[in-house]
Design a protein around this motif. Structure first.
Motif, PDB file in Angstrom:
ATOM      1  N   ALA A  47       2.675  25.104  -7.836  1.00  0.00           N
ATOM      2  CA  ALA A  47       4.109  24.519  -7.799  1.00  0.00           C
ATOM      3  C   ALA A  47       3.919  23.785  -6.425  1.00  0.00           C
ATOM      4  CB  ALA A  47       5.058  25.596  -7.209  1.00  0.00           C
ATOM      5  N   ARG A  48       3.365  24.245  -5.176  1.00  0.00           N
ATOM      6  CA  ARG A  48       3.227  23.287  -4.226  1.00  0.00           C
ATOM      7  C   ARG A  48       2.526  21.966  -4.227  1.00  0.00           C
ATOM      8  NH1 ARG A  48       2.342  28.646  -0.101  1.00  0.00           N
ATOM      9  NH2 ARG A  48       4.504  29.320  -0.264  1.00  0.00           N
ATOM     10  N   THR A  49       1.690  22.116  -5.292  1.00  0.00           N
ATOM     11  CA  THR A  49       0.932  20.626  -5.442  1.00  0.00           C
ATOM     12  C   THR A  49       1.424  19.699  -6.372  1.00  0.00           C
ATOM     13  OG1 THR A  49      -1.345  21.940  -5.244  1.00  0.00           O
ATOM     14  CG2 THR A  49      -1.390  19.661  -6.328  1.00  0.00           C
ATOM     15  N   ALA A  50       2.094  20.466  -7.282  1.00  0.00           N
ATOM     16  CA  ALA A  50       2.915  19.692  -8.500  1.00  0.00           C
ATOM     17  C   ALA A  50       4.134  19.099  -7.865  1.00  0.00           C
ATOM     18  CB  ALA A  50       3.114  20.402  -9.610  1.00  0.00           C
ATOM     19  N   SER A  51       4.757  19.749  -7.056  1.00  0.00           N
ATOM     20  CA  SER A  51       6.179  19.272  -6.485  1.00  0.00           C
ATOM     21  C   SER A  51       6.190  18.005  -6.227  1.00  0.00           C
ATOM     22  CB  SER A  51       6.937  20.314  -5.743  1.00  0.00           C
ATOM     23  OG  SER A  51       7.187  21.704  -6.304  1.00  0.00           O
ATOM     24  N   PRO A  52       5.372  17.722  -4.851  1.00  0.00           N
ATOM     25  CA  PRO A  52       5.426  16.335  -4.329  1.00  0.00           C
ATOM     26  C   PRO A  52       4.948  15.533  -5.198  1.00  0.00           C
ATOM     27  CG  PRO A  52       3.539  17.692  -3.479  1.00  0.00           C
ATOM     28  CD  PRO A  52       4.500  18.635  -4.033  1.00  0.00           C
ATOM     29  N   LEU A  53       3.873  15.592  -6.117  1.00  0.00           N
ATOM     30  CA  LEU A  53       3.596  14.637  -7.212  1.00  0.00           C
ATOM     31  C   LEU A  53       4.474  14.221  -8.118  1.00  0.00           C
ATOM     32  CD1 LEU A  53      -0.135  15.995  -7.727  1.00  0.00           C
ATOM     33  CD2 LEU A  53       0.420  14.083  -6.298  1.00  0.00           C
ATOM     34  N   LEU A  54       5.196  15.300  -8.648  1.00  0.00           N
ATOM     35  CA  LEU A  54       6.367  14.942  -9.305  1.00  0.00           C
ATOM     36  C   LEU A  54       7.331  14.203  -8.848  1.00  0.00           C
ATOM     37  CD1 LEU A  54       7.016  18.525 -11.182  1.00  0.00           C
ATOM     38  CD2 LEU A  54       6.593  16.225 -12.367  1.00  0.00           C
ATOM     39  N   ALA A  55       7.481  14.574  -7.535  1.00  0.00           N
ATOM     40  CA  ALA A  55       8.755  13.719  -6.632  1.00  0.00           C
ATOM     41  C   ALA A  55       8.229  12.161  -6.776  1.00  0.00           C
ATOM     42  CB  ALA A  55       8.790  14.107  -5.552  1.00  0.00           C
ATOM     43  N   ALA A  56       7.053  12.113  -6.333  1.00  0.00           N
ATOM     44  CA  ALA A  56       6.386  10.698  -6.200  1.00  0.00           C
ATOM     45  C   ALA A  56       6.346   9.751  -7.382  1.00  0.00           C
ATOM     46  CB  ALA A  56       4.854  10.946  -5.681  1.00  0.00           C
ATOM     47  N   ARG A  57       6.433  10.552  -8.717  1.00  0.00           N
ATOM     48  CA  ARG A  57       6.559  10.125  -9.764  1.00  0.00           C
ATOM     49  C   ARG A  57       8.100   9.663 -10.140  1.00  0.00           C
ATOM     50  NH1 ARG A  57       2.684  11.820 -14.818  1.00  0.00           N
ATOM     51  NH2 ARG A  57       0.711  11.251 -13.623  1.00  0.00           N
ATOM     52  N   THR A 268       6.241  13.855   4.926  1.00  0.00           N
ATOM     53  CA  THR A 268       5.761  12.608   4.154  1.00  0.00           C
ATOM     54  C   THR A 268       4.429  12.673   3.696  1.00  0.00           C
ATOM     55  OG1 THR A 268       5.953  11.299   5.845  1.00  0.00           O
ATOM     56  CG2 THR A 268       7.728  11.260   4.343  1.00  0.00           C
ATOM     57  N   LEU A 269       3.719  13.901   3.818  1.00  0.00           N
ATOM     58  CA  LEU A 269       1.996  14.129   3.696  1.00  0.00           C
ATOM     59  C   LEU A 269       1.735  13.352   2.491  1.00  0.00           C
ATOM     60  CD1 LEU A 269      -0.587  15.202   4.304  1.00  0.00           C
ATOM     61  CD2 LEU A 269       0.130  17.474   3.306  1.00  0.00           C
ATOM     62  N   VAL A 270       2.307  13.642   1.312  1.00  0.00           N
ATOM     63  CA  VAL A 270       1.844  12.851   0.159  1.00  0.00           C
ATOM     64  C   VAL A 270       1.862  11.340   0.339  1.00  0.00           C
ATOM     65  CG1 VAL A 270       4.291  13.006  -0.929  1.00  0.00           C
ATOM     66  CG2 VAL A 270       1.939  12.844  -2.402  1.00  0.00           C
ATOM     67  N   LEU A 271       2.910  10.650   0.843  1.00  0.00           N
ATOM     68  CA  LEU A 271       2.794   9.108   0.875  1.00  0.00           C
ATOM     69  C   LEU A 271       1.667   8.850   1.970  1.00  0.00           C
ATOM     70  CD1 LEU A 271       6.551   8.313   1.017  1.00  0.00           C
ATOM     71  CD2 LEU A 271       5.030   8.073  -0.677  1.00  0.00           C
ATOM     72  N   PHE A 272       1.718   9.594   3.257  1.00  0.00           N
ATOM     73  CA  PHE A 272       0.718   9.335   4.218  1.00  0.00           C
ATOM     74  C   PHE A 272      -0.981   9.513   3.477  1.00  0.00           C
ATOM     75  CE2 PHE A 272      -2.403  11.107   7.336  1.00  0.00           C
ATOM     76  CZ  PHE A 272      -2.062  10.249   8.386  1.00  0.00           C
ATOM     77  N   VAL A 273      -1.020  10.233   2.687  1.00  0.00           N
ATOM     78  CA  VAL A 273      -2.220  10.335   1.923  1.00  0.00           C
ATOM     79  C   VAL A 273      -2.458   9.304   1.072  1.00  0.00           C
ATOM     80  CG1 VAL A 273      -3.710  11.934   0.585  1.00  0.00           C
ATOM     81  CG2 VAL A 273      -2.274  12.863   2.245  1.00  0.00           C
ATOM     82  N   LEU A 274      -1.542   9.026   0.095  1.00  0.00           N
ATOM     83  CA  LEU A 274      -1.677   8.178  -0.854  1.00  0.00           C
ATOM     84  C   LEU A 274      -1.466   6.530  -0.269  1.00  0.00           C
ATOM     85  CD1 LEU A 274       0.729   9.679  -3.864  1.00  0.00           C
ATOM     86  CD2 LEU A 274      -1.877   9.932  -3.410  1.00  0.00           C
ATOM     87  N   ASP A 275      -0.829   6.541   0.561  1.00  0.00           N
ATOM     88  CA  ASP A 275      -0.381   5.085   1.012  1.00  0.00           C
ATOM     89  C   ASP A 275      -1.147   4.671   2.185  1.00  0.00           C
ATOM     90  OD1 ASP A 275       1.161   4.597  -0.986  1.00  0.00           O
ATOM     91  OD2 ASP A 275       2.989   5.139   0.146  1.00  0.00           O
ATOM     92  N   THR A 276      -1.106   5.528   3.418  1.00  0.00           N
ATOM     93  CA  THR A 276      -1.697   5.116   4.648  1.00  0.00           C
ATOM     94  C   THR A 276      -3.257   5.386   4.404  1.00  0.00           C
ATOM     95  OG1 THR A 276       0.387   5.775   5.995  1.00  0.00           O
ATOM     96  CG2 THR A 276      -1.845   5.529   7.067  1.00  0.00           C
ATOM     97  N   LEU A 277      -3.582   6.452   4.007  1.00  0.00           N
ATOM     98  CA  LEU A 277      -5.023   6.952   3.782  1.00  0.00           C
ATOM     99  C   LEU A 277      -5.672   6.103   2.655  1.00  0.00           C
ATOM    100  CD1 LEU A 277      -4.966  10.590   5.002  1.00  0.00           C
ATOM    101  CD2 LEU A 277      -5.487   8.661   6.438  1.00  0.00           C
ATOM    102  N   ALA A 278      -4.715   5.774   1.637  1.00  0.00           N
ATOM    103  CA  ALA A 278      -5.292   5.069   0.575  1.00  0.00           C
ATOM    104  C   ALA A 278      -6.218   5.962  -0.334  1.00  0.00           C
ATOM    105  CB  ALA A 278      -6.096   3.838   0.824  1.00  0.00           C
ATOM    106  N   ILE A 279      -5.706   7.354  -0.470  1.00  0.00           N
ATOM    107  CA  ILE A 279      -6.605   8.352  -1.122  1.00  0.00           C
ATOM    108  C   ILE A 279      -5.859   8.358  -2.586  1.00  0.00           C
ATOM    109  CG2 ILE A 279      -7.011  10.765  -1.679  1.00  0.00           C
ATOM    110  CD1 ILE A 279      -7.388  10.769   1.435  1.00  0.00           C
TER     111      ILE A 279
END
Length: 449
Positions: A47-57, A268-279
């Protein structure tokens, strides 16, 4: 309730840390509790992994994504106290099973919404909110069960094993698999929620009777008829207990602003990881895996550090170090540095959590564990949505700003309360009036006058 050491003084390292009591296992009953909690932890990890990924979509608005964290923590503000009363009034096994059962139904609803392409950010908010309501009940029950099956001396070991196992299941297993499968088909990891929480409900219902918490009620011990206390009167029991204990009161007021700042930094960890760190999205779970590695290290050394240096000094050091690590994460936003700092930060947080929980379980009488825990979580976790919204707002400036502001604030608080935290006693030096669990073989503790 008294400590067996000088009031307000830290007893320091314990002699005989390698005693036979420490080397013995934690018992079959604890193993059953441990196994039941593993199933729930698997669901939490998905749940904790899927929730922010769902939100980001569903949206790229940082405030709406930060709202995921706020909505997840909001139930603690409104439901932690009632949940705590339920934990103290009902069979704690039934409380665990009920919470897991409702979360199973929520997972089914989420599968239907995704399959029908009807999921919106607002539906996701609703599911997460109800999920959080169930978590207030489950969390209170599982924390109250542990001191009923292990001795105070072994509380750090027991909590470290639970914390370590949760990290392994949620991060080593659930997080990378969820993020990888999420990229293939969203329904696969979400469908896993149904199985995980369904199994958790079954295993909780099968726990042995000692996990019920009934033995802490005075009426059960004496054979007398229990007085029925109105629900509304019990709402204040946790508050009165915390306010009447200097150490708990001060620790509570230390923890609240620290929790808000931690919530802000990771909002905003998910955005920090995906955008700032470009992971990439598929590797998001692997980034979280670095935190799991650090957390595992923390769970392994937590009880050892407490025995060697004393609970108080270790908590003081971890609180200060955690703030510094969060600050450095914002100052050096590059993948390698972020991964290392994230791992170290998870280690310090895990050590703090293990020792904090052990201290509270030792100082709070078993009959009040649910209510005090609920009161504690109400303001501690109930105010974390403020941190999430603060972090989302700061992220509008730059995604590194929440980490810098949060880390600086935690560091300052760590310095201010360092001396107080140093004075916290070890769990085995605290007498809360409860007899030890029957499987420990220890002599009953005589309540202090």
């Amino acid at each position: 309730m008294t400590t067996r050491s000088t009031p307000g003084a830290n007893p320091g390292p314990r002699e005989g840390s390698g005693s036979s009591a420490e080397r013995r296992g934690l018992g079959r009953t604890f193993a059953n509790v441990f196994t039941a909690n593993l199933a729930s932890s698997l669901g939490d990890g998905i749940a904790r992994t899927a929730s922010p990924l769902l939100a980001a979509r569903l949206t790229d608005d940082p405030v709406l994504i930060a709202g995921i964290g706020a909505v997840a923590m909001l139930p603690w503000l409104f439901f932690a106290l009632p949940a705590g009363i339920l934990v103290d009034r009902m069979d704690r096994r039934q409380a665990l099973a009920l919470a897991a059962g409702v979360r199973t139904l929520l997972a089914v609803a989420l599968v239907v919404l995704v399959a029908m392409n009807a999921l919106t950010i607002w539906w996701l908010y609703l599911v997460i909110f109800v999920y959080g309501v169930c978590e207030t009940l489950y969390d209170g029950a599982i924390r109250a069960v542990v001191p009923s099956v292990v001795s105070k001396q072994n509380l750090p070991r027991a909590n470290a094993r639970i914390e370590g196992a949760e990290l392994v299941v949620q991060n080593f297993a659930a997080a990378p698999l969820t993020s990888a499968l999420f990229a293939v088909a969203v329904l696969i990891p979400i469908g896993g929620l149904v199985a995980a929480f369904g199994l958790a409900a079954l295993l909780a219902a099968l726990l042995p009777a000692v996990a019920s918490g009934r033995q802490f009620h005075a009426a059960v011990a004496t054979g007398e008829v229990a007085e029925v206390v109105p629900f509304r009167r019990q709402l204040a029991d946790g508050w009165h207990f915390i306010m009447g204990n200097r150490m708990l009161r001060t620790l509570w007021f230390v923890s609240i602003p620290v929790a808000i700042l931690f919530s802000a930094s990771g909002a905003t960890l998910v955005l920090f990881v995906l955008d700032t760190l470009a992971i990439p999205e598929a590797a998001f779970g692997l980034f979280l895996l670095s935190g799991a590695v650090g957390g595992m290290l923390g769970s392994v050394v937590a009880s050892r550090l407490a025995r060697r240096f004393g609970l108080g000094p270790v908590m003081a050091a971890m609180n200060l170090l955690a703030g510094i690590l969060v600050l450095l994460t914002g100052l050096f936003p590059v993948p390698i540095a972020a991964i290392i700092l994230f791992a170290l930060g998870a280690s310090t947080t895990t050590i703090w959590n293990v020792l904090m929980m052990s201290f509270r379980q030792a100082i709070i009488p078993g009959r009040l564990l649910g209510r005090v825990h609920g009161t504690w979580r109400t303001l501690l976790w109930g105010t974390m949505p403020i941190g999430s919204l603060l972090g989302g707002t700061l992220a509008l400036i730059d995604l590194t700003v929440p980490w810098i502001v949060g880390g600086a604030g935690i560091t300052v608080l760590g310095l201010i309360f360092y001396r107080f935290l140093m004075t916290l006693p070890n769990p085995e030096d605290i007498d809360n009036g409860d007899a030890p669990p029957p499987m420990t073989g220890a002599n009953p503790v005589v309540p202090a006058a």
